[in-house]
Design a protein around this motif. Structure first.
Motif, PDB file in Angstrom:
ATOM      1  N   ILE A  22      77.891 -66.899 -11.969  1.00 26.22           N
ATOM      2  CA  ILE A  22      77.978 -66.371 -10.612  1.00 26.22           C
ATOM      3  C   ILE A  22      79.301 -66.731  -9.937  1.00 26.22           C
ATOM      4  O   ILE A  22      79.836 -65.963  -9.133  1.00 26.22           O
ATOM      5  CB  ILE A  22      76.776 -66.878  -9.768  1.00 26.22           C
ATOM      6  CG1 ILE A  22      76.628 -66.010  -8.516  1.00 26.22           C
ATOM      7  CG2 ILE A  22      76.909 -68.349  -9.433  1.00 26.22           C
ATOM      8  CD1 ILE A  22      75.321 -66.232  -7.790  1.00 26.22           C
ATOM      9  N   PHE A  25      81.889 -64.417 -11.233  1.00 29.23           N
ATOM     10  CA  PHE A  25      81.506 -63.097 -10.735  1.00 29.23           C
ATOM     11  C   PHE A  25      82.134 -62.829  -9.367  1.00 29.23           C
ATOM     12  O   PHE A  25      82.822 -61.823  -9.153  1.00 29.23           O
ATOM     13  CB  PHE A  25      79.980 -63.028 -10.657  1.00 29.23           C
ATOM     14  CG  PHE A  25      79.433 -61.712 -10.197  1.00 29.23           C
ATOM     15  CD1 PHE A  25      79.254 -60.672 -11.078  1.00 29.23           C
ATOM     16  CD2 PHE A  25      79.080 -61.530  -8.861  1.00 29.23           C
ATOM     17  CE1 PHE A  25      78.735 -59.448 -10.649  1.00 29.23           C
ATOM     18  CE2 PHE A  25      78.561 -60.323  -8.423  1.00 29.23           C
ATOM     19  CZ  PHE A  25      78.392 -59.282  -9.321  1.00 29.23           C
ATOM     20  N   PHE A  26      81.930 -63.749  -8.446  1.00 31.70           N
ATOM     21  CA  PHE A  26      82.479 -63.567  -7.102  1.00 31.70           C
ATOM     22  C   PHE A  26      83.984 -63.855  -7.066  1.00 31.70           C
ATOM     23  O   PHE A  26      84.705 -63.282  -6.236  1.00 31.70           O
ATOM     24  CB  PHE A  26      81.738 -64.452  -6.104  1.00 31.70           C
ATOM     25  CG  PHE A  26      80.362 -63.960  -5.785  1.00 31.70           C
ATOM     26  CD1 PHE A  26      80.178 -62.834  -4.992  1.00 31.70           C
ATOM     27  CD2 PHE A  26      79.238 -64.595  -6.290  1.00 31.70           C
ATOM     28  CE1 PHE A  26      78.907 -62.361  -4.694  1.00 31.70           C
ATOM     29  CE2 PHE A  26      77.960 -64.129  -5.995  1.00 31.70           C
ATOM     30  CZ  PHE A  26      77.801 -63.008  -5.198  1.00 31.70           C
ATOM     31  N   SER A  28      86.089 -62.950  -9.399  1.00 26.02           N
ATOM     32  CA  SER A  28      86.730 -61.707  -9.832  1.00 26.02           C
ATOM     33  C   SER A  28      86.720 -60.665  -8.722  1.00 26.02           C
ATOM     34  O   SER A  28      87.654 -59.864  -8.596  1.00 26.02           O
ATOM     35  CB  SER A  28      86.036 -61.159 -11.080  1.00 26.02           C
ATOM     36  OG  SER A  28      84.733 -60.690 -10.777  1.00 26.02           O
ATOM     37  N   LEU A  29      85.667 -60.673  -7.902  1.00 23.41           N
ATOM     38  CA  LEU A  29      85.623 -59.746  -6.775  1.00 23.41           C
ATOM     39  C   LEU A  29      86.736 -60.050  -5.786  1.00 23.41           C
ATOM     40  O   LEU A  29      87.395 -59.141  -5.270  1.00 23.41           O
ATOM     41  CB  LEU A  29      84.261 -59.833  -6.080  1.00 23.41           C
ATOM     42  CG  LEU A  29      84.066 -58.941  -4.847  1.00 23.41           C
ATOM     43  CD1 LEU A  29      84.247 -57.472  -5.216  1.00 23.41           C
ATOM     44  CD2 LEU A  29      82.697 -59.172  -4.233  1.00 23.41           C
ATOM     45  N   TYR A  30      86.981 -61.316  -5.540  1.00 24.50           N
ATOM     46  CA  TYR A  30      88.085 -61.704  -4.647  1.00 24.50           C
ATOM     47  C   TYR A  30      89.438 -61.347  -5.272  1.00 24.50           C
ATOM     48  O   TYR A  30      90.321 -60.786  -4.600  1.00 24.50           O
ATOM     49  CB  TYR A  30      88.010 -63.199  -4.353  1.00 24.50           C
ATOM     50  CG  TYR A  30      89.266 -63.760  -3.727  1.00 24.50           C
ATOM     51  CD1 TYR A  30      89.587 -63.473  -2.402  1.00 24.50           C
ATOM     52  CD2 TYR A  30      90.131 -64.556  -4.463  1.00 24.50           C
ATOM     53  CE1 TYR A  30      90.742 -63.964  -1.825  1.00 24.50           C
ATOM     54  CE2 TYR A  30      91.292 -65.062  -3.899  1.00 24.50           C
ATOM     55  CZ  TYR A  30      91.592 -64.762  -2.573  1.00 24.50           C
ATOM     56  OH  TYR A  30      92.750 -65.251  -2.015  1.00 24.50           O
ATOM     57  N   SER A 259      90.870 -57.442 -12.691  1.00 26.63           N
ATOM     58  CA  SER A 259      89.610 -57.641 -11.969  1.00 26.63           C
ATOM     59  C   SER A 259      89.191 -56.367 -11.251  1.00 26.63           C
ATOM     60  O   SER A 259      88.002 -56.015 -11.225  1.00 26.63           O
ATOM     61  CB  SER A 259      89.760 -58.781 -10.962  1.00 26.63           C
ATOM     62  OG  SER A 259      90.020 -60.008 -11.620  1.00 26.63           O
ATOM     63  N   TRP A 263      85.633 -54.222 -11.877  1.00 27.31           N
ATOM     64  CA  TRP A 263      84.679 -53.792 -10.859  1.00 27.31           C
ATOM     65  C   TRP A 263      84.558 -52.280 -10.825  1.00 27.31           C
ATOM     66  O   TRP A 263      83.489 -51.740 -10.523  1.00 27.31           O
ATOM     67  CB  TRP A 263      85.077 -54.356  -9.503  1.00 27.31           C
ATOM     68  CG  TRP A 263      84.627 -55.765  -9.366  1.00 27.31           C
ATOM     69  CD1 TRP A 263      85.320 -56.889  -9.712  1.00 27.31           C
ATOM     70  CD2 TRP A 263      83.370 -56.206  -8.885  1.00 27.31           C
ATOM     71  NE1 TRP A 263      84.569 -58.013  -9.479  1.00 27.31           N
ATOM     72  CE2 TRP A 263      83.365 -57.629  -8.961  1.00 27.31           C
ATOM     73  CE3 TRP A 263      82.252 -55.574  -8.390  1.00 27.31           C
ATOM     74  CZ2 TRP A 263      82.275 -58.401  -8.565  1.00 27.31           C
ATOM     75  CZ3 TRP A 263      81.158 -56.334  -7.993  1.00 27.31           C
ATOM     76  CH2 TRP A 263      81.171 -57.727  -8.083  1.00 27.31           C
TER      77      TRP A 263
END
Length: 288
Positions: A22, A25-26, A28-30, A259, A263
């Motif tokens: 997790i 996961f977050f 990579s979103l940033y 990244s 996504w």
């Protein structure tokens, strides 16, 4: 809670593993909204990475390769799996042996050894050209020709139909024989029985295999990486989306761009999965 304690105890390893999933996961979103090359601190650039994707001709080429591979190989693979499952469902002698033989390629999957073997089979001195030579057909460099390289990988995907075949075979075993007997008495042909009995009652299994195959095909990586030494050649004809993502992230260290690509792939898979679920009500039939 006392009754559920055993269940949570068995789930504990999964919860612990989620801690290692997790956070990336977050992260990579940033990073998808930053300019980051592993050497300097991430710099926020907003939607620039996503805008750059529409201007990147190589990325658009990788999307095209992935779409062609997915929408050609998945239906053919499922058709082959269903066809072989129906043959094995006739109760032939040595069924466990045949089932194991057809399932073995699926176990090997897209391993490096299998792709290397496939590259040899379709090489200039490979088995395919040796077979064609018996008919006077000149040898073709299948893996080095942009017109044929992707086709060889599609054939490889079709060859590894063992997993959906086993699931189809289990589904065929659950269809009551009395339906076929009643249809035969009414004079229905084999094709009519297949179309009106087998396909409707097997549609939930087809739906499950379709979802699984779509998700796996969109994430194809090893075949393109190994077949042409990580370059996606010739002429980017085997440059899958995941392979180009890898090149951007771990080849050019454009981690922010990679990244954003990751996504975007998540959204693409989610969209096609949602479309499949939405259309399922028109062709998937359940006993209830």
């Amino acid at each position: 809670m006392r009754k559920d304690r055993a269940g949570y105890l068995f789930l504990l390893p999964w919860f612990i593993g989620m801690l290692f999933t997790i956070v990336p996961f977050f992260a990579s979103l940033y990073l998808a909204f930053t300019d980051y090359n592993l050497l300097n601190a991430p710099k926020w650039i907003g939607l620039e990475n996503f805008a750059e994707m529409f201007r990147d001709p190589v990325l658009l080429k990788s999307l095209k390769v992935t779409f062609v591979y997915t929408f050609v190989s998945v239906p053919l693979s499922l058709a082959a799996a269903l066809g072989v499952a129906m043959i094995l469902n006739r109760g032939i002698r040595g069924l466990p042996w045949y089932r194991a033989v057809f399932y073995l390629p699926s176990l090997l999957g897209a391993s490096v050894a299998v792709v290397l073997l496939w590259r040899y089979v379709f090489g200039l001195d490979g088995i395919v050209n040796a077979f064609l030579g018996w008919f006077g057909i000149d040898a073709i460099s299948w893996t080095s020709d942009p017109d044929y390289a992707l086709t060889t990988l599609i054939i490889l995907h079709i060859w590894t139909f063992g997993s959906p075949m086993v699931i189809f075979l289990a589904g065929l075993r659950q269809i009551p024989v009395m339906y076929y007997e009643a249809a035969a008495v009414d004079g229905a042909s084999k094709w009519r029985r297949f179309r009106s009995i087998t396909l409707p009652l097997l549609s939930p299994i087809i739906f499950f295999n379709l979802i699984q195959s779509l998700i796996a095909s969109f994430q194809t990586f090893t075949q393109g990486f190994v077949m042409n030494n990580g370059g996606g050649g010739p002429a980017n004809s085997t440059l899958f989306y995941n392979l180009y993502l890898y090149q951007q992230g771990f080849g050019q260290f454009n981690m922010g761009y990679a990244s954003a690509m990751a996504w975007t792939l998540l959204v693409i898979i989610a969209v096609f999965t949602a479309i499949t679920f939405f259309t399922a009500k028109y062709w998937v039939n359940y006993d209830s």
